[in-house]
Design a protein around this motif. Structure first.
Motif, PDB file in Angstrom:
ATOM      1  N   ILE A  25      -0.742  70.281  92.856  1.00 64.28           N
ATOM      2  CA  ILE A  25      -2.017  69.568  92.849  1.00 64.28           C
ATOM      3  C   ILE A  25      -1.897  68.542  93.970  1.00 64.28           C
ATOM      4  O   ILE A  25      -0.977  67.710  93.954  1.00 64.28           O
ATOM      5  CB  ILE A  25      -2.281  68.889  91.488  1.00 64.28           C
ATOM      6  CG1 ILE A  25      -2.347  69.948  90.381  1.00 64.28           C
ATOM      7  CG2 ILE A  25      -3.568  68.063  91.545  1.00 64.28           C
ATOM      8  CD1 ILE A  25      -2.392  69.356  88.984  1.00 64.28           C
ATOM      9  N   LYS A  26      -2.783  68.598  94.938  1.00 69.41           N
ATOM     10  CA  LYS A  26      -2.643  67.759  96.125  1.00 69.41           C
ATOM     11  C   LYS A  26      -2.439  66.292  95.795  1.00 69.41           C
ATOM     12  O   LYS A  26      -1.608  65.628  96.394  1.00 69.41           O
ATOM     13  CB  LYS A  26      -3.844  67.947  97.046  1.00 69.41           C
ATOM     14  CG  LYS A  26      -3.851  69.278  97.727  1.00 69.41           C
ATOM     15  CD  LYS A  26      -5.043  69.433  98.652  1.00 69.41           C
ATOM     16  CE  LYS A  26      -5.022  70.828  99.260  1.00 69.41           C
ATOM     17  NZ  LYS A  26      -6.143  71.055 100.154  1.00 69.41           N
ATOM     18  N   ARG A  27      -3.176  65.770  94.853  1.00 70.83           N
ATOM     19  CA  ARG A  27      -3.031  64.355  94.507  1.00 70.83           C
ATOM     20  C   ARG A  27      -1.655  64.047  93.932  1.00 70.83           C
ATOM     21  O   ARG A  27      -1.076  63.010  94.214  1.00 70.83           O
ATOM     22  CB  ARG A  27      -4.112  63.920  93.523  1.00 70.83           C
ATOM     23  CG  ARG A  27      -5.465  63.803  94.156  1.00 70.83           C
ATOM     24  CD  ARG A  27      -6.436  63.255  93.163  1.00 70.83           C
ATOM     25  NE  ARG A  27      -7.578  62.742  93.876  1.00 70.83           N
ATOM     26  CZ  ARG A  27      -8.494  61.998  93.342  1.00 70.83           C
ATOM     27  NH1 ARG A  27      -8.405  61.670  92.068  1.00 70.83           N
ATOM     28  NH2 ARG A  27      -9.508  61.579  94.041  1.00 70.83           N
ATOM     29  N   VAL A  28      -1.131  64.927  93.113  1.00 68.61           N
ATOM     30  CA  VAL A  28       0.188  64.720  92.537  1.00 68.61           C
ATOM     31  C   VAL A  28       1.255  64.873  93.619  1.00 68.61           C
ATOM     32  O   VAL A  28       2.181  64.078  93.722  1.00 68.61           O
ATOM     33  CB  VAL A  28       0.458  65.679  91.359  1.00 68.61           C
ATOM     34  CG1 VAL A  28       1.891  65.559  90.859  1.00 68.61           C
ATOM     35  CG2 VAL A  28      -0.530  65.422  90.229  1.00 68.61           C
ATOM     36  N   ASP A  29       1.132  65.909  94.439  1.00 68.90           N
ATOM     37  CA  ASP A  29       2.095  66.133  95.515  1.00 68.90           C
ATOM     38  C   ASP A  29       2.152  64.947  96.469  1.00 68.90           C
ATOM     39  O   ASP A  29       3.225  64.573  96.950  1.00 68.90           O
ATOM     40  CB  ASP A  29       1.757  67.404  96.298  1.00 68.90           C
ATOM     41  CG  ASP A  29       2.032  68.659  95.491  1.00 68.90           C
ATOM     42  OD1 ASP A  29       2.714  68.550  94.454  1.00 68.90           O
ATOM     43  OD2 ASP A  29       1.563  69.736  95.893  1.00 68.90           O
ATOM     44  N   ALA A  30       1.027  64.362  96.764  1.00 74.81           N
ATOM     45  CA  ALA A  30       0.993  63.200  97.657  1.00 74.81           C
ATOM     46  C   ALA A  30       1.603  61.971  96.990  1.00 74.81           C
ATOM     47  O   ALA A  30       2.144  61.098  97.659  1.00 74.81           O
ATOM     48  CB  ALA A  30      -0.447  62.908  98.066  1.00 74.81           C
ATOM     49  N   PHE A  31       1.528  61.927  95.670  1.00 76.12           N
ATOM     50  CA  PHE A  31       2.022  60.793  94.904  1.00 76.12           C
ATOM     51  C   PHE A  31       3.549  60.772  94.856  1.00 76.12           C
ATOM     52  O   PHE A  31       4.181  59.730  94.967  1.00 76.12           O
ATOM     53  CB  PHE A  31       1.422  60.870  93.494  1.00 76.12           C
ATOM     54  CG  PHE A  31       1.587  59.638  92.671  1.00 76.12           C
ATOM     55  CD1 PHE A  31       1.138  58.412  93.115  1.00 76.12           C
ATOM     56  CD2 PHE A  31       2.173  59.710  91.421  1.00 76.12           C
ATOM     57  CE1 PHE A  31       1.277  57.274  92.340  1.00 76.12           C
ATOM     58  CE2 PHE A  31       2.318  58.580  90.635  1.00 76.12           C
ATOM     59  CZ  PHE A  31       1.862  57.364  91.094  1.00 76.12           C
TER      60      PHE A  31
ATOM     61  N   MET B 277       7.230  66.154  87.553  1.00 73.27           N
ATOM     62  CA  MET B 277       7.973  67.040  88.449  1.00 73.27           C
ATOM     63  C   MET B 277       7.486  68.481  88.334  1.00 73.27           C
ATOM     64  O   MET B 277       7.426  69.204  89.332  1.00 73.27           O
ATOM     65  CB  MET B 277       9.474  66.955  88.159  1.00 73.27           C
ATOM     66  CG  MET B 277      10.089  65.654  88.621  1.00 73.27           C
ATOM     67  SD  MET B 277      11.875  65.591  88.415  1.00 73.27           S
ATOM     68  CE  MET B 277      12.064  65.630  86.637  1.00 73.27           C
ATOM     69  N   THR B 278       7.141  68.896  87.127  1.00 69.93           N
ATOM     70  CA  THR B 278       6.619  70.247  86.932  1.00 69.93           C
ATOM     71  C   THR B 278       5.334  70.445  87.717  1.00 69.93           C
ATOM     72  O   THR B 278       5.166  71.436  88.428  1.00 69.93           O
ATOM     73  CB  THR B 278       6.377  70.518  85.433  1.00 69.93           C
ATOM     74  OG1 THR B 278       7.627  70.413  84.749  1.00 69.93           O
ATOM     75  CG2 THR B 278       5.790  71.901  85.217  1.00 69.93           C
ATOM     76  N   PHE B 279       4.433  69.481  87.607  1.00 72.70           N
ATOM     77  CA  PHE B 279       3.184  69.592  88.349  1.00 72.70           C
ATOM     78  C   PHE B 279       3.409  69.487  89.850  1.00 72.70           C
ATOM     79  O   PHE B 279       2.731  70.155  90.628  1.00 72.70           O
ATOM     80  CB  PHE B 279       2.177  68.536  87.886  1.00 72.70           C
ATOM     81  CG  PHE B 279       1.464  68.924  86.636  1.00 72.70           C
ATOM     82  CD1 PHE B 279       0.563  69.976  86.629  1.00 72.70           C
ATOM     83  CD2 PHE B 279       1.706  68.255  85.454  1.00 72.70           C
ATOM     84  CE1 PHE B 279      -0.086  70.365  85.476  1.00 72.70           C
ATOM     85  CE2 PHE B 279       1.053  68.629  84.283  1.00 72.70           C
ATOM     86  CZ  PHE B 279       0.165  69.688  84.292  1.00 72.70           C
ATOM     87  N   ALA B 280       4.374  68.689  90.261  1.00 70.40           N
ATOM     88  CA  ALA B 280       4.634  68.510  91.691  1.00 70.40           C
ATOM     89  C   ALA B 280       5.211  69.780  92.323  1.00 70.40           C
ATOM     90  O   ALA B 280       4.964  70.048  93.495  1.00 70.40           O
ATOM     91  CB  ALA B 280       5.582  67.336  91.915  1.00 70.40           C
ATOM     92  N   LYS B 281       5.960  70.567  91.567  1.00 67.82           N
ATOM     93  CA  LYS B 281       6.623  71.750  92.142  1.00 67.82           C
ATOM     94  C   LYS B 281       5.990  73.081  91.742  1.00 67.82           C
ATOM     95  O   LYS B 281       5.864  73.975  92.557  1.00 67.82           O
ATOM     96  CB  LYS B 281       8.112  71.764  91.754  1.00 67.82           C
ATOM     97  CG  LYS B 281       8.923  70.739  92.505  1.00 67.82           C
ATOM     98  CD  LYS B 281       9.003  71.113  93.971  1.00 67.82           C
ATOM     99  CE  LYS B 281       9.868  70.117  94.706  1.00 67.82           C
ATOM    100  NZ  LYS B 281       9.893  70.356  96.130  1.00 67.82           N
ATOM    101  N   TRP B 282       5.640  73.248  90.494  1.00 69.75           N
ATOM    102  CA  TRP B 282       5.206  74.556  90.027  1.00 69.75           C
ATOM    103  C   TRP B 282       3.697  74.739  90.011  1.00 69.75           C
ATOM    104  O   TRP B 282       3.212  75.853  90.117  1.00 69.75           O
ATOM    105  CB  TRP B 282       5.765  74.834  88.637  1.00 69.75           C
ATOM    106  CG  TRP B 282       7.252  74.990  88.629  1.00 69.75           C
ATOM    107  CD1 TRP B 282       8.080  75.160  89.703  1.00 69.75           C
ATOM    108  CD2 TRP B 282       8.095  74.997  87.491  1.00 69.75           C
ATOM    109  NE1 TRP B 282       9.373  75.262  89.311  1.00 69.75           N
ATOM    110  CE2 TRP B 282       9.425  75.165  87.946  1.00 69.75           C
ATOM    111  CE3 TRP B 282       7.874  74.872  86.131  1.00 69.75           C
ATOM    112  CZ2 TRP B 282      10.505  75.226  87.085  1.00 69.75           C
ATOM    113  CZ3 TRP B 282       8.957  74.929  85.282  1.00 69.75           C
ATOM    114  CH2 TRP B 282      10.250  75.103  85.757  1.00 69.75           C
ATOM    115  N   PHE B 283       2.979  73.679  89.777  1.00 70.53           N
ATOM    116  CA  PHE B 283       1.520  73.730  89.748  1.00 70.53           C
ATOM    117  C   PHE B 283       0.982  72.732  90.767  1.00 70.53           C
ATOM    118  O   PHE B 283       0.512  71.668  90.390  1.00 70.53           O
ATOM    119  CB  PHE B 283       0.986  73.389  88.349  1.00 70.53           C
ATOM    120  CG  PHE B 283       1.587  74.223  87.255  1.00 70.53           C
ATOM    121  CD1 PHE B 283       1.270  75.557  87.123  1.00 70.53           C
ATOM    122  CD2 PHE B 283       2.500  73.662  86.370  1.00 70.53           C
ATOM    123  CE1 PHE B 283       1.827  76.322  86.114  1.00 70.53           C
ATOM    124  CE2 PHE B 283       3.060  74.422  85.354  1.00 70.53           C
ATOM    125  CZ  PHE B 283       2.730  75.760  85.226  1.00 70.53           C
TER     126      PHE B 283
END
Length: 131
Positions: free
Chosen positions: A30-36, A22-28
């Protein structure tokens, strides 16, 4: 009863993993994580549920009451699979429409309910014996 600790460790591990995701999805971003992560709110539900199930397992273990082995296994298995339902749903927009996940959810809820009710009954008997 140590299976309660193992189940709690699994939930704590999933809790920390979901927090990082969740931290990577919102604060940092990263397109691949956001798409995931397609449903962030459902991932939050999973995160909270992992925490609660870990605490239940630790609390039951620390209660000092000898619980039936089958109840401990049900809590460990159901305590991990219930939040996992939300985790999977966070990554799959059509999760709630798929029969296999409906079956998985139903089985998980039954296993968890059996564990909690068996532990509740054991705690009740223990309390009545102490009155």
């Amino acid at each position: 009863m140590e299976v309660l600790l193992v189940g709690s460790v699994a939930c704590i591990t999933a809790l920390i993993t979901s927090a990082w995701l969740m931290t990577f999805a919102k604060w940092f971003p990263i397109k691949r994580v956001d798409a995931f992560v397609v449903d962030y709110k459902t991932l939050i539900r999973a995160h909270v549920d992992y925490a609660l199930m870990a605490l239940f397992g630790l609390g039951f273990y620390g209660a000092g009451v000898e619980f039936p082995v089958v109840a401990c296994w049900c809590i460990a298995i159901g305590g991990f699979t219930n939040p996992t339902i939300f985790t999977i749903a966070a990554f799959d927009t059509n999760f709630w429409d798929k029969t296999k996940w409906k079956v998985f959810s139903a089985v998980s809820f039954v296993i968890t309910s059996i564990g909690f009710m068996c532990i509740a009954y054991t705690l009740f008997k223990y309390a009545m014996g102490k009155l």
